[in-house]
Design a protein around this motif. Structure first.
Motif, PDB file in Angstrom:
ATOM      1  N   ASP A   1       0.820  -1.211   0.000  1.00  0.00           N
ATOM      2  CA  ASP A   1       0.000   0.000   0.000  1.00  0.00           C
ATOM      3  C   ASP A   1       0.856   1.264   0.000  1.00  0.00           C
ATOM      4  OD1 ASP A   1       0.995  -0.296   2.566  1.00  0.00           O
ATOM      5  OD2 ASP A   1      -0.899   0.138   3.581  1.00  0.00           O
ATOM      6  N   GLU A   2       2.088   1.143  -0.499  1.00  0.00           N
ATOM      7  CA  GLU A   2       3.013   2.278  -0.570  1.00  0.00           C
ATOM      8  C   GLU A   2       3.382   2.467  -2.033  1.00  0.00           C
ATOM      9  OE1 GLU A   2       4.702   1.129   3.869  1.00  0.00           O
ATOM     10  OE2 GLU A   2       6.110   1.160   2.186  1.00  0.00           O
ATOM     11  N   TYR A   3       2.845   3.517  -2.649  1.00  0.00           N
ATOM     12  CA  TYR A   3       2.779   3.575  -4.109  1.00  0.00           C
ATOM     13  C   TYR A   3       3.851   4.432  -4.774  1.00  0.00           C
ATOM     14  CZ  TYR A   3      -1.713   1.550  -2.962  1.00  0.00           C
ATOM     15  OH  TYR A   3      -2.689   0.737  -2.456  1.00  0.00           O
ATOM     16  N   GLU A   4       4.330   5.463  -4.098  1.00  0.00           N
ATOM     17  CA  GLU A   4       5.256   6.385  -4.761  1.00  0.00           C
ATOM     18  C   GLU A   4       6.523   5.665  -5.229  1.00  0.00           C
ATOM     19  OE1 GLU A   4       2.864   8.871  -1.787  1.00  0.00           O
ATOM     20  OE2 GLU A   4       3.844   6.906  -1.809  1.00  0.00           O
ATOM     21  N   GLY A   5       7.068   4.798  -4.381  1.00  0.00           N
ATOM     22  CA  GLY A   5       8.272   4.072  -4.747  1.00  0.00           C
ATOM     23  C   GLY A   5       8.048   3.116  -5.900  1.00  0.00           C
ATOM     24  N   GLN A   6       6.873   2.489  -5.943  1.00  0.00           N
ATOM     25  CA  GLN A   6       6.579   1.581  -7.051  1.00  0.00           C
ATOM     26  C   GLN A   6       6.601   2.323  -8.380  1.00  0.00           C
ATOM     27  OE1 GLN A   6       3.090  -0.979  -6.341  1.00  0.00           O
ATOM     28  NE2 GLN A   6       3.227  -0.456  -4.161  1.00  0.00           N
ATOM     29  N   VAL A   7       5.961   3.486  -8.415  1.00  0.00           N
ATOM     30  CA  VAL A   7       5.941   4.271  -9.652  1.00  0.00           C
ATOM     31  C   VAL A   7       7.345   4.767  -9.993  1.00  0.00           C
ATOM     32  CG1 VAL A   7       5.021   6.346 -10.765  1.00  0.00           C
ATOM     33  CG2 VAL A   7       3.533   4.932  -9.332  1.00  0.00           C
ATOM     34  N   LEU A   8       8.091   5.188  -8.979  1.00  0.00           N
ATOM     35  CA  LEU A   8       9.460   5.646  -9.190  1.00  0.00           C
ATOM     36  C   LEU A   8      10.303   4.557  -9.843  1.00  0.00           C
ATOM     37  CD1 LEU A   8      11.421   8.050  -8.501  1.00  0.00           C
ATOM     38  CD2 LEU A   8      11.992   6.785  -6.413  1.00  0.00           C
ATOM     39  N   MET A   9      10.199   3.323  -9.367  1.00  0.00           N
ATOM     40  CA  MET A   9      10.968   2.221  -9.930  1.00  0.00           C
ATOM     41  C   MET A   9      10.524   1.897 -11.358  1.00  0.00           C
ATOM     42  SD  MET A   9      13.209   1.343  -7.651  1.00  0.00           S
ATOM     43  CE  MET A   9      13.278   3.143  -7.504  1.00  0.00           C
ATOM     44  N   MET A  10       9.203   1.899 -11.614  1.00  0.00           N
ATOM     45  CA  MET A  10       8.713   1.574 -12.956  1.00  0.00           C
ATOM     46  C   MET A  10       9.162   2.616 -13.975  1.00  0.00           C
ATOM     47  SD  MET A  10       4.929  -0.108 -12.367  1.00  0.00           S
ATOM     48  CE  MET A  10       4.290   1.024 -11.116  1.00  0.00           C
ATOM     49  N   LYS A  11       9.115   3.881 -13.611  1.00  0.00           N
ATOM     50  CA  LYS A  11       9.555   4.926 -14.523  1.00  0.00           C
ATOM     51  C   LYS A  11      11.059   4.831 -14.773  1.00  0.00           C
ATOM     52  CE  LYS A  11       7.712   9.029 -14.564  1.00  0.00           C
ATOM     53  NZ  LYS A  11       7.240  10.379 -14.187  1.00  0.00           N
ATOM     54  N   LEU A  12      11.815   4.500 -13.740  1.00  0.00           N
ATOM     55  CA  LEU A  12      13.258   4.391 -13.899  1.00  0.00           C
ATOM     56  C   LEU A  12      13.634   3.261 -14.847  1.00  0.00           C
ATOM     57  CD1 LEU A  12      16.117   5.304 -12.870  1.00  0.00           C
ATOM     58  CD2 LEU A  12      15.948   3.382 -11.268  1.00  0.00           C
ATOM     59  N   LEU A  13      13.060   2.080 -14.642  1.00  0.00           N
ATOM     60  CA  LEU A  13      13.489   0.935 -15.447  1.00  0.00           C
ATOM     61  C   LEU A  13      13.090   1.097 -16.908  1.00  0.00           C
ATOM     62  CD1 LEU A  13      11.017  -1.316 -16.164  1.00  0.00           C
ATOM     63  CD2 LEU A  13      11.120  -1.588 -13.687  1.00  0.00           C
ATOM     64  N   ARG A  14      12.012   1.865 -17.171  1.00  0.00           N
ATOM     65  CA  ARG A  14      11.624   2.105 -18.562  1.00  0.00           C
ATOM     66  C   ARG A  14      12.483   3.171 -19.231  1.00  0.00           C
ATOM     67  NH1 ARG A  14       6.201   1.953 -16.326  1.00  0.00           N
ATOM     68  NH2 ARG A  14       6.133   4.228 -16.474  1.00  0.00           N
ATOM     69  N   SER A  15      13.119   4.024 -18.430  1.00  0.00           N
ATOM     70  CA  SER A  15      13.818   5.178 -18.993  1.00  0.00           C
ATOM     71  C   SER A  15      15.313   4.962 -19.178  1.00  0.00           C
ATOM     72  CB  SER A  15      13.611   6.400 -18.091  1.00  0.00           C
ATOM     73  OG  SER A  15      14.273   6.223 -16.837  1.00  0.00           O
ATOM     74  N   LEU A  16      15.904   4.014 -18.451  1.00  0.00           N
ATOM     75  CA  LEU A  16      17.358   3.869 -18.471  1.00  0.00           C
ATOM     76  C   LEU A  16      17.818   2.965 -19.600  1.00  0.00           C
ATOM     77  CD1 LEU A  16      18.589   3.515 -14.779  1.00  0.00           C
ATOM     78  CD2 LEU A  16      19.015   5.382 -16.362  1.00  0.00           C
ATOM     79  N   SER A  17      18.807   3.406 -20.347  1.00  0.00           N
ATOM     80  CA  SER A  17      19.483   2.551 -21.311  1.00  0.00           C
ATOM     81  C   SER A  17      20.784   2.068 -20.696  1.00  0.00           C
ATOM     82  CB  SER A  17      19.762   3.319 -22.605  1.00  0.00           C
ATOM     83  OG  SER A  17      20.567   4.450 -22.344  1.00  0.00           O
ATOM     84  N   PRO A  18      21.276   0.904 -21.115  1.00  0.00           N
ATOM     85  CA  PRO A  18      22.491   0.361 -20.494  1.00  0.00           C
ATOM     86  C   PRO A  18      23.695   1.286 -20.560  1.00  0.00           C
ATOM     87  CG  PRO A  18      21.381  -1.327 -21.783  1.00  0.00           C
ATOM     88  CD  PRO A  18      20.672  -0.036 -22.075  1.00  0.00           C
ATOM     89  N   ASN A  19      23.774   2.136 -21.597  1.00  0.00           N
ATOM     90  CA  ASN A  19      24.954   2.999 -21.691  1.00  0.00           C
ATOM     91  C   ASN A  19      24.980   4.086 -20.621  1.00  0.00           C
ATOM     92  OD1 ASN A  19      23.042   4.785 -22.635  1.00  0.00           O
ATOM     93  ND2 ASN A  19      23.850   4.900 -24.714  1.00  0.00           N
ATOM     94  N   ARG A  20      23.893   4.242 -19.864  1.00  0.00           N
ATOM     95  CA  ARG A  20      23.884   5.166 -18.730  1.00  0.00           C
ATOM     96  C   ARG A  20      24.369   4.499 -17.442  1.00  0.00           C
ATOM     97  NH1 ARG A  20      20.593   9.270 -18.147  1.00  0.00           N
ATOM     98  NH2 ARG A  20      22.112   9.784 -16.526  1.00  0.00           N
ATOM     99  N   ILE A  21      24.593   3.192 -17.507  1.00  0.00           N
ATOM    100  CA  ILE A  21      24.947   2.419 -16.315  1.00  0.00           C
ATOM    101  C   ILE A  21      26.403   1.992 -16.388  1.00  0.00           C
ATOM    102  CG2 ILE A  21      24.475   0.266 -15.044  1.00  0.00           C
ATOM    103  CD1 ILE A  21      22.309   2.392 -14.787  1.00  0.00           C
ATOM    104  N   ARG A  22      27.074   2.017 -15.234  1.00  0.00           N
ATOM    105  CA  ARG A  22      28.412   1.458 -15.110  1.00  0.00           C
ATOM    106  C   ARG A  22      28.347   0.443 -13.969  1.00  0.00           C
ATOM    107  NH1 ARG A  22      31.433   5.892 -15.285  1.00  0.00           N
ATOM    108  NH2 ARG A  22      31.012   6.388 -13.107  1.00  0.00           N
ATOM    109  N   GLY A  23      28.161  -0.817 -14.341  1.00  0.00           N
ATOM    110  CA  GLY A  23      27.957  -1.855 -13.340  1.00  0.00           C
ATOM    111  C   GLY A  23      26.612  -2.517 -13.548  1.00  0.00           C
ATOM    112  N   ARG A  24      25.814  -2.627 -12.474  1.00  0.00           N
ATOM    113  CA  ARG A  24      24.552  -3.367 -12.570  1.00  0.00           C
ATOM    114  C   ARG A  24      23.504  -2.786 -11.635  1.00  0.00           C
ATOM    115  NH1 ARG A  24      25.296  -9.588 -11.577  1.00  0.00           N
ATOM    116  NH2 ARG A  24      26.319  -8.698  -9.737  1.00  0.00           N
ATOM    117  N   LEU A  25      22.309  -2.594 -12.183  1.00  0.00           N
ATOM    118  CA  LEU A  25      21.139  -2.250 -11.387  1.00  0.00           C
ATOM    119  C   LEU A  25      20.198  -3.441 -11.364  1.00  0.00           C
ATOM    120  CD1 LEU A  25      19.979   1.376 -12.337  1.00  0.00           C
ATOM    121  CD2 LEU A  25      20.928   0.603 -10.161  1.00  0.00           C
TER     122      LEU A  25
END
Length: 336
Positions: free
Chosen positions: A61-85
């Motif tokens: 029943d805690e929604y802000e973090g769920q939306v934050l994670m969904m938006k992040l995973l849809r927006s990030l391309s691997p070339n923005r990452i150094r390592g692993r999320l």
């Protein structure tokens, strides 16, 4: 010998690029004898670098973090990452689906069941998988909470301060980088071995959590602050490649939260009339509110008094309250 998890997945944690899939939690029910509960997971990997676990939906029943994670995973391309999320946006999936704090599959509160049990209930199996599989993969774990249905928090991040000075400095660094309007420190917490925090500490994983609003709703103010802060936090730990200059992190106000025994609790069943609001500073002995009795409307209400002064960090959201319900959580300004 430690028992292995019964949860399986087809997601390759070491594959370069983006991998989406499910953790498959075995759960035999009347209508699905060989069934499994799907827990969505995304891995974004690019070369060498730190590994970071991001989670939300620990309580459904805690929604802000769920939306934050969904938006992040849809927006990030691997070339923005150094390592692993490793991103798990709805980790207690049955609770997330129901919009409940605890899982309707077994009544399990995930954040009270660590280190879990590989042969236990679904929630215990999820806790064990986090403890035995996910946390050993990562250096940092950031877990995004809100107040849920029963509480509303000022927009904040929080850490339970480690006793080791170096780890304490690291944890406060997380808060400074994420830079919510308020940052909460908790000291002397009991029972932390049953929390995700306890597993993180045992395994040497840096940990930070949040309280992004609550009351079973969606706080625009808290979400926007978290959305701005998350890239700063990921850059701070070195997993996000520098992009556009976000500028310096804004200032955050630090508070030391009062221990659980000093929080304000209902001592009668009834309707709670609050006399103070979030962020307000109150004094010891000041009227916090009153419990009214609809079944005996001619009975005088029970006055609720603040046992100690401080700033209101959280308040009960529903007006209905019963003995033992937390009505207010307070903190004192703190120089971190």
């Amino acid at each position: 010998m430690a028992q292995k998890t019964r949860i399986w997945t087809d997601v390759d944690f070491d594959k370069e690029g983006v991998s989406n899939g499910y953790l498959q939690v075995p759960h035999s029910t009347n209508d699905s004898g060989y069934g499994w509960i799907p827990v969505p997971i995304t891995i974004i990997k690019n070369g060498s670098g730190p590994s970071v676990l991001l989670m939300a939906g620990n309580h459904g029943d805690e929604y802000e973090g769920q939306v934050l994670m969904m938006k992040l995973l849809r927006s990030l391309s691997p070339n923005r990452i150094r390592g692993r999320l490793v991103i798990v946006p709805g980790v207690n999936a049955p609770a997330v689906a129901a919009g409940h704090r605890v899982s309707p599959a077994d009544g399990g509160n995930l954040n009270r069941l660590f280190p879990g049990d590989p042969n236990g209930t679904p929630t215990q199996m999820i806790a064990h998988y986090i403890d035995s599989v996910l946390l050993p993969l990562v250096r940092y774990c950031f877990d995004f909470h809100s107040g849920g249905y029963s509480l509303e928090y000022i927009p904040s991040a929080h850490v339970v301060t480690p006793p080791d000075p170096a780890l304490r400095s690291e944890a406060i660094g997380f808060l400074g980088a994420f830079a919510m309007p308020s940052s909460i420190l908790i000291e002397g917490l009991t029972g932390d071995d049953q929390l995700l925090l306890g597993s993180c500490r045992r395994l040497g994983v840096g940990h930070m959590s949040t309280e992004l609003g609550g009351a079973g709703g969606f706080s625009v103010e808290a979400f926007r602050a978290a959305e701005r802060g998350l890239p700063r936090l990921l850059r701070h730990v070195g997993v996000l490649v520098e992009g556009d200059d976000p500028g310096p992190a804004p200032a955050t106000r630090f508070y030391l939260r009062q221990p659980a025994r000093d929080l304000v609790y209902a001592m009668e069943n009834g309707v709670f009339e609050a006399n103070a609001k979030l962020g307000e500073t109150v004094e010891e002995g000041e009227l916090a509110g009153a419990i009214h009795f609809p079944e005996i409307p001619w009975r005088s209400p029970q006055a609720i008094i603040f046992p100690k002064g401080g700033t209101i960090l959280a308040k009960r959201a529903p007006a209905k309250a019963k003995i033992g319900d937390c009505l207010f959580a307070l903190g004192s300004p703190y120089d971190a």
